[in-house]
Motif scaffolding. Structure first.
Motif: not given
Length: 343
Positions: A143-159, A298-300, A308-312
């Protein structure tokens, strides 16, 4: 398709090395956190009181590994701590998605005879690892219980160049940098080689900062040495009148920059040495190292959103073996929580 799987346990890293060879090394594992070297030093220096349980499954050349540590009777958690940006099952060799699922399900079946609860985090989902792991354990009967543990802030350079990226930053941040840089009080250097002198400056800043006491300075020092030898270290240091007042520990590899640690001396805050150092670090990794992603871990913390611009999302997976009575109370609690709408 039927795959001929085999599975085995390890309780030490020497036997893992003997089986895996170089498959868990830098050349084959793109992520720092998926390498045997990282895991071995993390356990040795940060988690020595927790007995490791390393489960491996294989089919032909393909391998899957799950690095766990004992947390109680029949209970195991991820061999990870706050230094990890991610934690996940590790795959090696020649495999496809079908093989990955089968290998991981074999690990889950093997674990059921020795454990009633397995908890892992922070598991990423951008590569579908969280979903794959959840599915594999459910296929094996857990039996698996999935929950959000944290946020990961990243920046995608996109050239983009640094100047293009910088033009998109909040006006308040850009104005602060412009005003403080004009005063020419702060000098900055970015080191790619390890030296005791510069590491002592990093430690001095950290000790005088707002940050809590470092969990394990020896672990970080060893990491800095190894990454410097591989050409991946970016140690940023800011000085006022020759005195270190801000420090940042980054690594750069495989088109990604990881921001491991940053701190500044509180009494120097009015000169914004940490902000000026961040500008120099981002400019270096974008324009010189030409990374595609900057990962702030990780961390908010509020300041991360300025850079940063995106959150995973990062997930926690809690797996219970329903045929073991030791799991029943925990399973009941989860179901009751779901009924009353609590996470």
């Amino acid at each position: 398709m039927t795959l001929a799987m085999n599975s085995e346990y390890h309780d030490n890293f020497q036997s893992v090395q003997a089986v895996a060879g170089e498959k868990l090394g830098r050349a084959d594992q793109r992520s720092l956190f998926d390498r045997l070297e990282w895991l071995r030093h993390l356990h040795e220096l940060c988690l020595p009181g927790h007995k490791p349980l390393i489960v491996q499954s294989a089919e032909g050349d393909a391998q899957a590994w799950l690095f766990l540590m004992k947390k109680g009777l029949g209970r195991y958690t991820a061999l990870a701590n706050w230094y990890n940006f991610t934690y996940r099952p590790i795959f090696a060799g020649d495999y496809d998605e079908v093989t990955k699922l089968a290998l991981l399900a074999t690990i889950a079946k093997t674990l059921s005879s020795h454990s009633h609860r397995v908890e892992i985090a922070p598991v990423p989902e951008e590569d579908l690892t969280a979903s794959l792991t959840e599915r594999a354990f459910e296929q094996a009967g857990w039996l698996v219980f999935k929950s959000k543990a944290d946020d990961n802030h990243i920046l995608s350079i996109n050239g983009r160049t640094f100047d293009q990226y910088w033009a998109d930053r909040p006006g308040r941040l850009r104005n602060t940098v412009r005003r403080k840089a004009k005063k020419n009080i702060v000098s900055i250097r970015i080191e790619t080689e390890f030296s005791e002198e510069h590491w002592d400056d990093y430690l001095d800043v950290y000790a005088k900062s707002w940050k809590p006491e470092e969990g394990n300075p020896d672990f970080l020092k060893n990491l800095a040495k190894r990454e410097a030898e591989a050409g991946c270290l970016r140690l940023g240091l800011a000085y006022i009148d020759g005195r270190p007042v801000a420090a940042q520990f980054w690594t750069v590899e495989n088109d990604e920059a990881l921001i491991h640690k940053l701190a500044h001396v509180e009494e120097a805050t009015k000169s914004s040495p940490g902000t000026l150092l961040s500008v120099a670090m981002f400019q270096r990794v974008i324009d010189v190292d030409r990374v595609k992603i900057v990962d702030f871990g990780t961390g908010n913390d509020s300041y991360k959103r300025e850079w940063m611009e995106d959150v995973r999302p990062r997930y926690r997976l809690e797996m219970f073996w329903p045929n073991n009575p030791l799991s029943w109370l925990s399973i009941l609690r989860y179901h009751m929580s779901a009924l009353v709408g609590k996470p």
